[in-house]
Design a protein around this motif. Structure first.
Motif, PDB file in Angstrom:
ATOM      1  N   THR A 169      14.076  10.612   2.915  1.00  0.00           N
ATOM      2  CA  THR A 169      14.768   9.352   3.164  1.00  0.00           C
ATOM      3  C   THR A 169      13.931   8.393   4.006  1.00  0.00           C
ATOM      4  N   GLY A 170      12.803   8.850   4.517  1.00  0.00           N
ATOM      5  CA  GLY A 170      11.935   7.975   5.290  1.00  0.00           C
ATOM      6  C   GLY A 170      10.777   7.419   4.500  1.00  0.00           C
ATOM      7  N   ALA A 171      10.678   7.780   3.223  1.00  0.00           N
ATOM      8  CA  ALA A 171       9.562   7.324   2.388  1.00  0.00           C
ATOM      9  C   ALA A 171       9.973   6.080   1.611  1.00  0.00           C
ATOM     10  N   GLU A 172       9.187   5.028   1.711  1.00  0.00           N
ATOM     11  CA  GLU A 172       9.472   3.785   1.001  1.00  0.00           C
ATOM     12  C   GLU A 172       8.925   3.785  -0.414  1.00  0.00           C
ATOM     13  N   VAL A 173       8.207   4.819  -0.795  1.00  0.00           N
ATOM     14  CA  VAL A 173       7.657   4.935  -2.137  1.00  0.00           C
ATOM     15  C   VAL A 173       7.609   6.417  -2.494  1.00  0.00           C
ATOM     16  N   SER A 174       7.743   6.729  -3.771  1.00  0.00           N
ATOM     17  CA  SER A 174       7.645   8.112  -4.234  1.00  0.00           C
ATOM     18  C   SER A 174       6.202   8.429  -4.580  1.00  0.00           C
ATOM     19  N   MET A 175       5.830   9.697  -4.424  1.00  0.00           N
ATOM     20  CA  MET A 175       4.463  10.128  -4.678  1.00  0.00           C
ATOM     21  C   MET A 175       4.454  11.455  -5.411  1.00  0.00           C
ATOM     22  N   ILE A 176       3.414  11.676  -6.193  1.00  0.00           N
ATOM     23  CA  ILE A 176       3.207  12.925  -6.902  1.00  0.00           C
ATOM     24  C   ILE A 176       1.764  13.376  -6.674  1.00  0.00           C
ATOM     25  N   LYS A 177       1.587  14.653  -6.505  1.00  0.00           N
ATOM     26  CA  LYS A 177       0.248  15.187  -6.296  1.00  0.00           C
ATOM     27  C   LYS A 177      -0.582  15.016  -7.565  1.00  0.00           C
ATOM     28  N   ALA A 178      -1.834  14.616  -7.407  1.00  0.00           N
ATOM     29  CA  ALA A 178      -2.690  14.327  -8.558  1.00  0.00           C
ATOM     30  C   ALA A 178      -2.846  15.548  -9.456  1.00  0.00           C
ATOM     31  N   SER A 179      -2.989  16.727  -8.865  1.00  0.00           N
ATOM     32  CA  SER A 179      -3.153  17.939  -9.682  1.00  0.00           C
ATOM     33  C   SER A 179      -1.893  18.238 -10.489  1.00  0.00           C
TER      34      SER A 179
END
Length: 304
Positions: A70-80
């Motif tokens: 809930t503190g992340a303003e953007v979603s991320m995915i690991k490159a691998s």
């Protein structure tokens, strides 16, 4: 007047700063002062920690774990992870910083794809980064667009007011290795009520028995009897999501599945700490890449 050495410390008053009191302060007290009038100060103060909320979802036949933040303003995915599931990675002009607000993240690009769980489609827009300690970090944009609510005190996630996912365990003692009872039992997987064909490179989705936890890691092995001698599915490890598993046809021939057929068996797996390394002659089992149905227009799962 004698003095006795006691392993207690006096109550800290307003005139005395608590910062000046050592964790293991020793006071010299009169004989007539008992421990009942004193406050014991713990020598070790700890900050409690709780596991972040998470749930699993499918992308094609790949099960993925999404950690909600809930503190992340953007979603991320690991490159691998993005490379493994084969999503399209586009160039991105975005920049992102780590939690310290100073250190930049190494952004490879961005991707947009659809996940599914319990028949609900979940849209994910994420930056692809190298230095990420989880597979997918789903931030506020993901939670907002997919109407996801978190109830940490109940270890509960609610998706669109329709699907409830429990994560972790409210009572960690019940899940400790000292109190958990395990048994080795094989469960048969039954095919759907309609016959179907799983074409090479495609997958079939099957329900796991209700006795098994809905999200767990299973060892899959073929079920052979007098009526079935096929070598598919091959032995593999599969992650169930919401009580279902997806198994890819990694052979070169179509696989005909009769209705209500017992076509494979599954067993629960256990994580072993400090396990010895696998011998060099053992290799990980890799499944064939998924083939989209529009590439093979006639090669799709059809009821017969």
């Amino acid at each position: 007047m004698s003095r006795v050495r006691q392993s207690y410390c006096t109550e800290v008053g307003d005139s005395e700063s608590e910062d000046n009191v050592d964790n293991e302060q020793v006071s010299f007290l009169n004989d007539n002062v008992g421990p009942s009038k004193l406050r014991v100060v713990s020598a070790l103060r700890r900050v409690s920690t709780k596991q972040s909320p998470y749930f699993k979802a499918f992308y094609k036949h790949f099960p993925l774990e999404l950690t909600l933040d809930t503190g992340a303003e953007v979603s991320m995915i690991k490159a691998s992870s993005a490379d493994y599931i084969g999503v399209t990675i586009k160039k991105s002009n975005h920049s992102a910083l780590q939690a310290d607000g100073v250190t930049p993240l190494n952004i490879v690009g961005e991707c947009h794809f659809t996940l599914s769980r319990d028949g609900i489609e979940l849209q994910l827009e994420a930056l692809v980064v190298n230095d990420l300690d989880v597979d997918i970090l789903a931030g506020i944009p993901f939670m907002s667009s997919n109407d996801i609510a978190i109830f940490p005190s109940k270890h509960k996630i609610v998706i669109r007011d329709k699907v409830t996912v429990m994560y972790g365990s409210p009572n960690e003692e019940l899940n400790s290795s000292n109190t958990r009872v395990r048994r080795t039992q094989a469960f048969l997987i039954r095919a759907p009520s309609a016959s179907s064909v799983v074409w090479p490179g495609c997958y079939g989705e099957y329900d796991i028995p209700s006795e098994i936890e809905s999200d767990c890691i299973l060892a899959v092995e073929p079920h052979t009897d007098a009526s079935r001698t096929k070598d598919w599915p091959s032995p593999q490890i599969a992650q169930s999501v919401a009580g279902k598993i997806r198994i890819v046809n990694n052979t070169s021939v179509p696989q005909f599945i009769q209705r209500n057929e017992h076509f494979c068996r599954v067993r629960l797996t256990t994580t072993i700490d400090n396990a010895p390394e696998a011998p060099d002659n053992i290799r990980d089992i890799k499944t064939t890449n998924y083939i989209d149905s529009h590439i093979l227009p006639n090669f799709s799962n059809k009821s017969l």
